[in-house]
Design a protein around this motif. Structure first.
Motif, PDB file in Angstrom:
ATOM      1  N   GLU A  16       0.716  -0.665   0.269  1.00  0.00           N
ATOM      2  CA  GLU A  16       0.213  -0.387  -0.034  1.00  0.00           C
ATOM      3  C   GLU A  16       1.011   0.821  -0.040  1.00  0.00           C
ATOM      4  O   GLU A  16       0.992   2.455  -0.474  1.00  0.00           O
ATOM      5  CB  GLU A  16      -0.542  -0.230   1.070  1.00  0.00           C
ATOM      6  N   ARG A  19       1.915   2.010  -3.783  1.00  0.00           N
ATOM      7  CA  ARG A  19       1.291   2.059  -4.200  1.00  0.00           C
ATOM      8  C   ARG A  19       1.615   4.185  -4.010  1.00  0.00           C
ATOM      9  O   ARG A  19       1.518   4.942  -5.047  1.00  0.00           O
ATOM     10  CB  ARG A  19       0.275   1.799  -3.805  1.00  0.00           C
ATOM     11  N   LYS A  20       1.613   4.405  -2.358  1.00  0.00           N
ATOM     12  CA  LYS A  20       1.209   5.781  -2.235  1.00  0.00           C
ATOM     13  C   LYS A  20       2.147   6.567  -2.670  1.00  0.00           C
ATOM     14  O   LYS A  20       2.270   7.252  -3.418  1.00  0.00           O
ATOM     15  CB  LYS A  20       0.621   5.880  -1.371  1.00  0.00           C
ATOM     16  N   GLU A  22       4.287   5.509  -4.903  1.00  0.00           N
ATOM     17  CA  GLU A  22       4.124   5.465  -6.872  1.00  0.00           C
ATOM     18  C   GLU A  22       3.376   7.102  -7.655  1.00  0.00           C
ATOM     19  O   GLU A  22       4.007   8.009  -8.045  1.00  0.00           O
ATOM     20  CB  GLU A  22       3.656   4.590  -7.316  1.00  0.00           C
ATOM     21  N   GLN A  23       2.590   7.007  -6.531  1.00  0.00           N
ATOM     22  CA  GLN A  23       1.457   8.306  -6.906  1.00  0.00           C
ATOM     23  C   GLN A  23       2.455   9.674  -6.227  1.00  0.00           C
ATOM     24  O   GLN A  23       1.543  10.689  -6.438  1.00  0.00           O
ATOM     25  CB  GLN A  23       0.288   8.679  -6.043  1.00  0.00           C
ATOM     26  N   GLY A  24       3.545   9.913  -5.762  1.00  0.00           N
ATOM     27  CA  GLY A  24       4.212  11.231  -4.795  1.00  0.00           C
ATOM     28  C   GLY A  24       4.382  10.636  -3.662  1.00  0.00           C
ATOM     29  O   GLY A  24       4.821  12.059  -3.538  1.00  0.00           O
ATOM     30  N   GLU A  25       3.555  10.863  -2.750  1.00  0.00           N
ATOM     31  CA  GLU A  25       3.316  10.319  -1.597  1.00  0.00           C
ATOM     32  C   GLU A  25       4.996  10.208  -1.344  1.00  0.00           C
ATOM     33  O   GLU A  25       5.691   9.703  -1.837  1.00  0.00           O
ATOM     34  CB  GLU A  25       2.155  10.302  -1.049  1.00  0.00           C
ATOM     35  N   PRO A  41       9.716   8.545  -3.649  1.00  0.00           N
ATOM     36  CA  PRO A  41       9.667   8.258  -5.022  1.00  0.00           C
ATOM     37  C   PRO A  41      11.029   7.845  -5.599  1.00  0.00           C
ATOM     38  O   PRO A  41      12.102   9.209  -5.681  1.00  0.00           O
ATOM     39  CB  PRO A  41       8.831   8.993  -5.711  1.00  0.00           C
ATOM     40  N   ASN A  45      12.167   6.952 -11.947  1.00  0.00           N
ATOM     41  CA  ASN A  45      10.210   6.673 -11.933  1.00  0.00           C
ATOM     42  C   ASN A  45      10.049   7.918 -12.727  1.00  0.00           C
ATOM     43  O   ASN A  45       9.280   7.834 -13.862  1.00  0.00           O
ATOM     44  CB  ASN A  45       9.684   5.865 -11.110  1.00  0.00           C
ATOM     45  N   SER A  49       8.255   9.216 -16.182  1.00  0.00           N
ATOM     46  CA  SER A  49       7.537   9.184 -16.128  1.00  0.00           C
ATOM     47  C   SER A  49       7.196  10.864 -17.410  1.00  0.00           C
ATOM     48  O   SER A  49       6.750  10.797 -18.595  1.00  0.00           O
ATOM     49  CB  SER A  49       6.429   9.809 -15.061  1.00  0.00           C
TER      50      SER A  49
END
Length: 80
Positions: A16, A19-20, A22-25, A41, A45, A49
């Motif tokens: 979990e 995943r967060k 990867e979204q920038g957290e 991150p 990666n 992008s």
């Protein structure tokens, strides 16, 4: 500012958290309240992008035979 996560929580919630991330957290892993490590991150990666974004822009269809006045009107309307 990083969210602090205890080492036990980090271990049990790693998928979990990843995943967060990867979204920038970003998270700080703490052990007994002492910051030990940061989960951030990957710079690699972010590079991928950017490369994907540039490739997507280059593959977009170009507008042909559209009058400049029409383009200006679309911009004013907020069209993309």
């Amino acid at each position: 500012m990083f969210v602090e996560v205890g080492s036990y929580d980090a271990k049990t919630r790693l998928p979990e958290l990843l995943r967060k991330v990867e979204q920038g957290e970003r998270f700080t892993n703490a052990q007994r309240g002492r910051p030990i490590a940061d989960l951030v991150p990957s710079a690699d990666n972010a590079r991928h992008s950017r490369e994907e974004a540039v490739a997507a822009m280059r593959s977009m269809k170009r507008l042909v035979d559209v009058a400049p006045d029409t383009l200006e009107q679309w911009v004013e309307e907020g069209r993309r």
